[in-house]
Design a protein around this motif. Structure first.
Motif, PDB file in Angstrom:
ATOM      1  N   ARG A  49       0.852  -1.193   0.000  1.00 50.82           N
ATOM      2  CA  ARG A  49       0.000   0.000   0.000  1.00 50.82           C
ATOM      3  C   ARG A  49       0.881   1.233   0.000  1.00 50.82           C
ATOM      4  O   ARG A  49       1.996   1.218   0.523  1.00 50.82           O
ATOM      5  CB  ARG A  49      -0.890   0.039   1.246  1.00 50.82           C
ATOM      6  CG  ARG A  49      -1.833  -1.121   1.409  1.00 50.82           C
ATOM      7  CD  ARG A  49      -3.015  -1.020   0.451  1.00 50.82           C
ATOM      8  NE  ARG A  49      -3.969  -2.069   0.690  1.00 50.82           N
ATOM      9  CZ  ARG A  49      -3.969  -3.249   0.092  1.00 50.82           C
ATOM     10  NH1 ARG A  49      -3.028  -3.539  -0.774  1.00 50.82           N
ATOM     11  NH2 ARG A  49      -4.902  -4.142   0.337  1.00 50.82           N
ATOM     12  N   LYS A  50       0.380   2.327  -0.556  1.00 52.47           N
ATOM     13  CA  LYS A  50       1.126   3.574  -0.622  1.00 52.47           C
ATOM     14  C   LYS A  50       1.609   3.982   0.770  1.00 52.47           C
ATOM     15  O   LYS A  50       0.851   3.960   1.736  1.00 52.47           O
ATOM     16  CB  LYS A  50       0.254   4.682  -1.211  1.00 52.47           C
ATOM     17  CG  LYS A  50       1.000   5.973  -1.397  1.00 52.47           C
ATOM     18  CD  LYS A  50       0.135   7.023  -2.047  1.00 52.47           C
ATOM     19  CE  LYS A  50       0.960   8.293  -2.180  1.00 52.47           C
ATOM     20  NZ  LYS A  50       0.290   9.306  -2.950  1.00 52.47           N
ATOM     21  N   GLY A  51       2.899   4.330   0.842  1.00 49.14           N
ATOM     22  CA  GLY A  51       3.489   4.772   2.094  1.00 49.14           C
ATOM     23  C   GLY A  51       4.062   3.667   2.959  1.00 49.14           C
ATOM     24  O   GLY A  51       4.759   3.933   3.926  1.00 49.14           O
ATOM     25  N   LYS A  52       3.799   2.405   2.612  1.00 47.06           N
ATOM     26  CA  LYS A  52       4.299   1.264   3.388  1.00 47.06           C
ATOM     27  C   LYS A  52       5.650   0.805   2.843  1.00 47.06           C
ATOM     28  O   LYS A  52       5.927   0.933   1.660  1.00 47.06           O
ATOM     29  CB  LYS A  52       3.316   0.087   3.332  1.00 47.06           C
ATOM     30  CG  LYS A  52       1.969   0.375   3.908  1.00 47.06           C
ATOM     31  CD  LYS A  52       2.044   0.406   5.397  1.00 47.06           C
ATOM     32  CE  LYS A  52       0.666   0.544   6.005  1.00 47.06           C
ATOM     33  NZ  LYS A  52       0.699   0.633   7.434  1.00 47.06           N
ATOM     34  N   ASP A  53       6.478   0.273   3.720  1.00 44.55           N
ATOM     35  CA  ASP A  53       7.738  -0.340   3.306  1.00 44.55           C
ATOM     36  C   ASP A  53       7.491  -1.809   3.000  1.00 44.55           C
ATOM     37  O   ASP A  53       6.759  -2.488   3.722  1.00 44.55           O
ATOM     38  CB  ASP A  53       8.792  -0.233   4.413  1.00 44.55           C
ATOM     39  CG  ASP A  53       9.297   1.192   4.599  1.00 44.55           C
ATOM     40  OD1 ASP A  53       9.130   2.003   3.669  1.00 44.55           O
ATOM     41  OD2 ASP A  53       9.854   1.486   5.666  1.00 44.55           O
ATOM     42  N   THR A  66      14.691  -3.298   0.731  1.00 44.93           N
ATOM     43  CA  THR A  66      13.488  -2.657   1.265  1.00 44.93           C
ATOM     44  C   THR A  66      13.191  -1.407   0.451  1.00 44.93           C
ATOM     45  O   THR A  66      14.087  -0.607   0.187  1.00 44.93           O
ATOM     46  CB  THR A  66      13.693  -2.292   2.748  1.00 44.93           C
ATOM     47  OG1 THR A  66      13.992  -3.484   3.468  1.00 44.93           O
ATOM     48  CG2 THR A  66      12.437  -1.664   3.326  1.00 44.93           C
ATOM     49  N   TYR A  67      11.938  -1.271   0.050  1.00 43.54           N
ATOM     50  CA  TYR A  67      11.474  -0.131  -0.734  1.00 43.54           C
ATOM     51  C   TYR A  67      10.250   0.468  -0.059  1.00 43.54           C
ATOM     52  O   TYR A  67       9.522  -0.213   0.652  1.00 43.54           O
ATOM     53  CB  TYR A  67      11.073  -0.555  -2.149  1.00 43.54           C
ATOM     54  CG  TYR A  67      12.183  -1.158  -2.959  1.00 43.54           C
ATOM     55  CD1 TYR A  67      13.059  -0.353  -3.667  1.00 43.54           C
ATOM     56  CD2 TYR A  67      12.346  -2.537  -3.042  1.00 43.54           C
ATOM     57  CE1 TYR A  67      14.073  -0.903  -4.435  1.00 43.54           C
ATOM     58  CE2 TYR A  67      13.352  -3.090  -3.806  1.00 43.54           C
ATOM     59  CZ  TYR A  67      14.215  -2.270  -4.497  1.00 43.54           C
ATOM     60  OH  TYR A  67      15.209  -2.820  -5.249  1.00 43.54           O
ATOM     61  N   GLU A  68       9.997   1.741  -0.363  1.00 43.33           N
ATOM     62  CA  GLU A  68       8.759   2.381   0.067  1.00 43.33           C
ATOM     63  C   GLU A  68       7.810   2.432  -1.115  1.00 43.33           C
ATOM     64  O   GLU A  68       8.184   2.870  -2.208  1.00 43.33           O
ATOM     65  CB  GLU A  68       9.015   3.803   0.570  1.00 43.33           C
ATOM     66  CG  GLU A  68       7.754   4.481   1.058  1.00 43.33           C
ATOM     67  CD  GLU A  68       7.983   5.903   1.525  1.00 43.33           C
ATOM     68  OE1 GLU A  68       7.012   6.663   1.566  1.00 43.33           O
ATOM     69  OE2 GLU A  68       9.134   6.260   1.836  1.00 43.33           O
ATOM     70  N   VAL A  69       6.574   2.000  -0.916  1.00 41.11           N
ATOM     71  CA  VAL A  69       5.580   1.974  -1.993  1.00 41.11           C
ATOM     72  C   VAL A  69       5.084   3.390  -2.254  1.00 41.11           C
ATOM     73  O   VAL A  69       4.634   4.084  -1.346  1.00 41.11           O
ATOM     74  CB  VAL A  69       4.402   1.048  -1.630  1.00 41.11           C
ATOM     75  CG1 VAL A  69       3.346   1.076  -2.730  1.00 41.11           C
ATOM     76  CG2 VAL A  69       4.882  -0.370  -1.385  1.00 41.11           C
ATOM     77  N   GLU A  70       5.177   3.822  -3.496  1.00 42.35           N
ATOM     78  CA  GLU A  70       4.686   5.131  -3.918  1.00 42.35           C
ATOM     79  C   GLU A  70       3.282   5.039  -4.510  1.00 42.35           C
ATOM     80  O   GLU A  70       2.455   5.898  -4.279  1.00 42.35           O
ATOM     81  CB  GLU A  70       5.639   5.757  -4.938  1.00 42.35           C
ATOM     82  CG  GLU A  70       7.004   6.098  -4.376  1.00 42.35           C
ATOM     83  CD  GLU A  70       6.937   7.179  -3.315  1.00 42.35           C
ATOM     84  OE1 GLU A  70       6.243   8.182  -3.524  1.00 42.35           O
ATOM     85  OE2 GLU A  70       7.581   7.001  -2.268  1.00 42.35           O
TER      86      GLU A  70
END
Length: 93
Positions: A49-53, A66-70
């Motif tokens: 989900r947007k804003g989640k790692d 690890t990425y952050e979802v945009e």
């Protein structure tokens, strides 16, 4: 006789619903990272989900990142890589 049948139907329905709700988050999501030309996998248990790692396995490098979802649009997941400072787009199956 009727109560036994009702009890069995209700028990089976509850069991099926529990399996559906609890098994869904365990599934992995496969895709392709065009910037790295490699297959990737978002492990089960990651909430995409947007804003989640999220934790992603990169098959070409053999490691997790690890990425952050945009954003999430159907079969595309756009993420931000904090290490490199780059945006990436994953095509998901």
């Amino acid at each position: 006789m009727v109560t036994e049948r009702f009890f069995m139907k209700r028990t089976m329905t509850i069991l099926l619903l529990c399996l559906t709700f609890f098994a869904a988050p365990v599934l992995a999501w496969d895709g392709y990272d065009w910037q790295n030309n490699s297959y990737i996998e978002i492990e089960g248990g990651n909430l995409v989900r947007k804003g989640k790692d999220i934790e992603v396995y990169d098959y070409s490098k053999g490691e997790y990142k690890t990425y952050e979802v945009e954003s999430v649009n159907r079969n595309e997941v756009e993420v931000y890589d904090w290490r490199s400072g780059e945006y990436r787009t994953f095509d998901m199956d």
